[in-house]
Design an enzyme around this catalytic site. Structure first.
Site, PDB file in Angstrom:
ATOM      1  N   GLY A 104      31.967  55.276 -49.711  1.00 14.23           N
ATOM      2  CA  GLY A 104      31.183  55.026 -50.925  1.00 14.23           C
ATOM      3  C   GLY A 104      31.294  53.591 -51.384  1.00 14.23           C
ATOM      4  O   GLY A 104      31.601  53.310 -52.546  1.00 14.23           O
ATOM      5  N   ALA A 105      31.008  52.661 -50.466  1.00 13.39           N
ATOM      6  CA  ALA A 105      31.225  51.236 -50.768  1.00 13.39           C
ATOM      7  C   ALA A 105      29.914  50.468 -50.929  1.00 13.39           C
ATOM      8  O   ALA A 105      29.905  49.242 -50.904  1.00 13.39           O
ATOM      9  CB  ALA A 105      32.095  50.600 -49.675  1.00 13.39           C
ATOM     10  N   SER A 106      28.808  51.178 -51.120  1.00 12.13           N
ATOM     11  CA  SER A 106      27.513  50.499 -51.278  1.00 12.13           C
ATOM     12  C   SER A 106      27.340  49.937 -52.677  1.00 12.13           C
ATOM     13  O   SER A 106      26.424  49.156 -52.927  1.00 12.13           O
ATOM     14  CB  SER A 106      26.378  51.478 -50.986  1.00 12.13           C
ATOM     15  N   VAL A 115      30.468  61.751 -46.145  1.00 10.45           N
ATOM     16  CA  VAL A 115      31.898  61.936 -45.887  1.00 10.45           C
ATOM     17  C   VAL A 115      32.421  63.300 -46.326  1.00 10.45           C
ATOM     18  O   VAL A 115      33.621  63.561 -46.245  1.00 10.45           O
ATOM     19  CB  VAL A 115      32.751  60.804 -46.497  1.00 10.45           C
ATOM     20  N   TYR A 140      35.642  68.316 -62.472  1.00  9.86           N
ATOM     21  CA  TYR A 140      36.024  66.989 -61.949  1.00  9.86           C
ATOM     22  C   TYR A 140      37.543  66.787 -62.060  1.00  9.86           C
ATOM     23  O   TYR A 140      38.198  66.344 -61.111  1.00  9.86           O
ATOM     24  CB  TYR A 140      35.258  65.928 -62.746  1.00  9.86           C
TER      25      TYR A 140
HETATM   26  N1  LIG Z   1      33.838  53.892 -62.473  1.00  9.36           N
HETATM   27  C1  LIG Z   1      34.700  54.558 -63.223  1.00  9.36           C
HETATM   28  O1  LIG Z   1      34.723  54.445 -64.443  1.00  9.36           O
HETATM   29  C2  LIG Z   1      35.726  55.462 -62.571  1.00  9.36           C
HETATM   30  C3  LIG Z   1      36.793  55.914 -63.361  1.00  9.36           C
HETATM   31  C4  LIG Z   1      37.749  56.740 -62.784  1.00  9.36           C
HETATM   32  C5  LIG Z   1      37.660  57.101 -61.452  1.00  9.36           C
HETATM   33  N2  LIG Z   1      36.597  56.656 -60.709  1.00  9.36           N
HETATM   34  C6  LIG Z   1      36.548  57.063 -59.295  1.00  9.36           C
HETATM   35  O2  LIG Z   1      36.282  55.922 -58.515  1.00  9.36           O
HETATM   36  C7  LIG Z   1      35.526  56.294 -57.369  1.00  9.36           C
HETATM   37  C8  LIG Z   1      34.257  55.450 -57.293  1.00  9.36           C
HETATM   38  O3  LIG Z   1      33.506  55.677 -58.476  1.00  9.36           O
HETATM   39  P1  LIG Z   1      32.270  54.730 -58.871  1.00  9.36           P
HETATM   40  O4  LIG Z   1      32.149  54.815 -60.344  1.00  9.36           O
HETATM   41  O5  LIG Z   1      32.416  53.417 -58.217  1.00  9.36           O
HETATM   42  O6  LIG Z   1      31.051  55.571 -58.179  1.00  9.36           O
HETATM   43  P2  LIG Z   1      29.506  55.154 -57.941  1.00  9.36           P
HETATM   44  O7  LIG Z   1      29.222  53.803 -58.491  1.00  9.36           O
HETATM   45  O8  LIG Z   1      28.705  56.313 -58.407  1.00  9.36           O
HETATM   46  O9  LIG Z   1      29.408  55.030 -56.342  1.00  9.36           O
HETATM   47  C9  LIG Z   1      29.517  56.187 -55.565  1.00  9.36           C
HETATM   48  C10 LIG Z   1      29.538  55.793 -54.111  1.00  9.36           C
HETATM   49  O10 LIG Z   1      29.765  56.970 -53.325  1.00  9.36           O
HETATM   50  C11 LIG Z   1      28.772  57.037 -52.330  1.00  9.36           C
HETATM   51  N3  LIG Z   1      28.513  58.419 -51.941  1.00  9.36           N
HETATM   52  C12 LIG Z   1      27.969  59.421 -52.671  1.00  9.36           C
HETATM   53  N4  LIG Z   1      27.931  60.561 -51.961  1.00  9.36           N
HETATM   54  C13 LIG Z   1      28.441  60.255 -50.733  1.00  9.36           C
HETATM   55  C14 LIG Z   1      28.658  60.996 -49.546  1.00  9.36           C
HETATM   56  N5  LIG Z   1      28.373  62.316 -49.491  1.00  9.36           N
HETATM   57  N6  LIG Z   1      29.180  60.348 -48.477  1.00  9.36           N
HETATM   58  C15 LIG Z   1      29.477  59.030 -48.531  1.00  9.36           C
HETATM   59  N7  LIG Z   1      29.320  58.273 -49.630  1.00  9.36           N
HETATM   60  C16 LIG Z   1      28.808  58.889 -50.713  1.00  9.36           C
HETATM   61  C17 LIG Z   1      27.556  56.346 -52.901  1.00  9.36           C
HETATM   62  O11 LIG Z   1      26.721  55.945 -51.825  1.00  9.36           O
HETATM   63  P3  LIG Z   1      25.121  55.818 -51.994  1.00  9.36           P
HETATM   64  O12 LIG Z   1      24.948  54.596 -52.880  1.00  9.36           O
HETATM   65  O13 LIG Z   1      24.621  55.636 -50.626  1.00  9.36           O
HETATM   66  O14 LIG Z   1      24.691  57.082 -52.684  1.00  9.36           O
HETATM   67  C18 LIG Z   1      28.238  55.175 -53.629  1.00  9.36           C
HETATM   68  O15 LIG Z   1      28.523  54.137 -52.712  1.00  9.36           O
HETATM   69  C19 LIG Z   1      35.267  57.796 -57.485  1.00  9.36           C
HETATM   70  O16 LIG Z   1      36.238  58.498 -56.742  1.00  9.36           O
HETATM   71  C20 LIG Z   1      35.443  58.049 -58.977  1.00  9.36           C
HETATM   72  O17 LIG Z   1      35.828  59.383 -59.243  1.00  9.36           O
HETATM   73  C21 LIG Z   1      35.632  55.842 -61.235  1.00  9.36           C
END
Ligand SMILES: NC(=O)c1ccc[n+]([C@@H]2O[C@H](COP(=O)([O-])OP(=O)(O)OC[C@H]3O[C@@H](n4cnc5c(N)ncnc54)[C@H](OP(=O)(O)O)[C@@H]3O)[C@@H](O)[C@H]2O)c1
Length: 245
Positions: A8-10, A60, A152
């Site tokens: 999920g690094a896009s 994944v 979650y």
């Molecule tokens: N941001 C926050 O405030 C926060 C706080 C606490 C914890 N987290 C944790 O940090 C992590 C990243 O969160 P984020 O906020 O950066 O998320 P995000 O911006 O929503 O990005 C999600 C990423 O996951 C990818 N993805 C979705 N479904 C997938 C699949 N089936 N296989 C492979 N890749 C997939 C997406 O790819 P596409 O773009 O191709 O869909 C995107 O690159 C998560 O585990 C989240 O629970 C985030």
């Protein structure tokens, strides 16, 4: 050059983690589900900065897709000894009296099934190298127990449980397993935020500022580094002191 896979690094935290690991000298596999343009932009930024990276599409949460992903990454960048389990799907807010079992399964797919598939696929490379870093991206919601986030939060708690047991099981192979628990770190999906949006949240943060993806990436980079060789089974919370153990 050692290879790190970031799921999920896009965009979001994964993109920042990928760029930081590349800056630290890892060849980085930038995984994505559907945002090929986003992943290619991350790869382009890494290459412009002199790093090594490739974009790799895979769901994944799917067993066959994860196996194919590892074959592809190994072929392009070499054995994978660092895995960052970061990908997430939607995180809907649902009152606990309305949560369906399907809602739990949706979260467990990302935070139990996917990390399990990733670790199992990487273990042969890690064991052969006698060096491995499994880094889980958890969340401080587990500690903060926010209403309407039970599915979650339960899955993030299970991910923390896996981290501890895996650290016990694989330490003898030189594999460390740790979890980074971010607080709220605004990323693209949160849209434009005003000072008013942040004010209430900031009131409770001892450090008095909102976190940025680079804060999380720095914690991951540390756990991936040789400096963290004697640290395993730990949770590193990156939330400005919002909660304290
Ligand atoms: N941001 C926050 O405030 C926060 C706080 C606490 C914890 N987290 C944790 O940090 C992590 C990243 O969160 P984020 O906020 O950066 O998320 P995000 O911006 O929503 O990005 C999600 C990423 O996951 C990818 N993805 C979705 N479904 C997938 C699949 N089936 N296989 C492979 N890749 C997939 C997406 O790819 P596409 O773009 O191709 O869909 C995107 O690159 C998560 O585990 C989240 O629970 C985030």
């Amino acid at each position: 050059m050692e290879t790190a896979l970031v799921t999920g690094a896009s965009r979001g935290l994964g993109a920042a983690i990928a760029e930081r690991l590349a800056a630290d000298g890892f060849a980085v596999a930038v995984n994505y589900a559907s945002s090929s343009a986003g992943a290619e932009q991350v790869v382009a930024r890494i290459r412009e900065a002199g790093g090594t990276a490739g974009a790799f599409q895979a769901d994944v949460t799917d067993e066959a897709a994860v196996a194919a992903l590892f074959e592809e990454v190994r072929g392009a960048l070499g054995p994978v000894t660092v895995v960052v389990a970061n990908a997430t799907g939607p995180q809907p807010e649902i009152p606990a009296d309305q949560v369906a079992w399907r809602d739990h399964l949706d979260q467990l797919e990302f935070f139990v099934k996917s990390p399990t598939l990733l670790l199992q696929a990487a273990l042969p490379d890690m064991r052969a190298a006698r060096r491995g870093r499994m880094i889980q991206i958890g969340s401080d919601v587990f500690e903060r127990a926010l209403p309407h986030m039970s599915a979650y939060t339960a899955a993030k708690g299970a991910q923390w449980g896996l981290t501890r047991v895996w650290a016990s099981e694989f330490g003898a192979h030189g594999v460390t397993v740790n979890l980074v628990a971010p607080g709220w770190i605004p990323v693209e999906r949160h849209g434009e935020l005003t000072d008013a949006d942040l004010a209430g949240y900031l009131e409770d943060l001892p450090l008095g500022r909102i976190g940025v993806p680079a804060d999380v990436a720095a914690a991951v980079a540390y756990l991936a580094s040789d400096d963290a060789a004697f640290i395993t089974g730990q949770r590193l919370t990156v939330n400005g002191g919002h909660n304290m153990d």
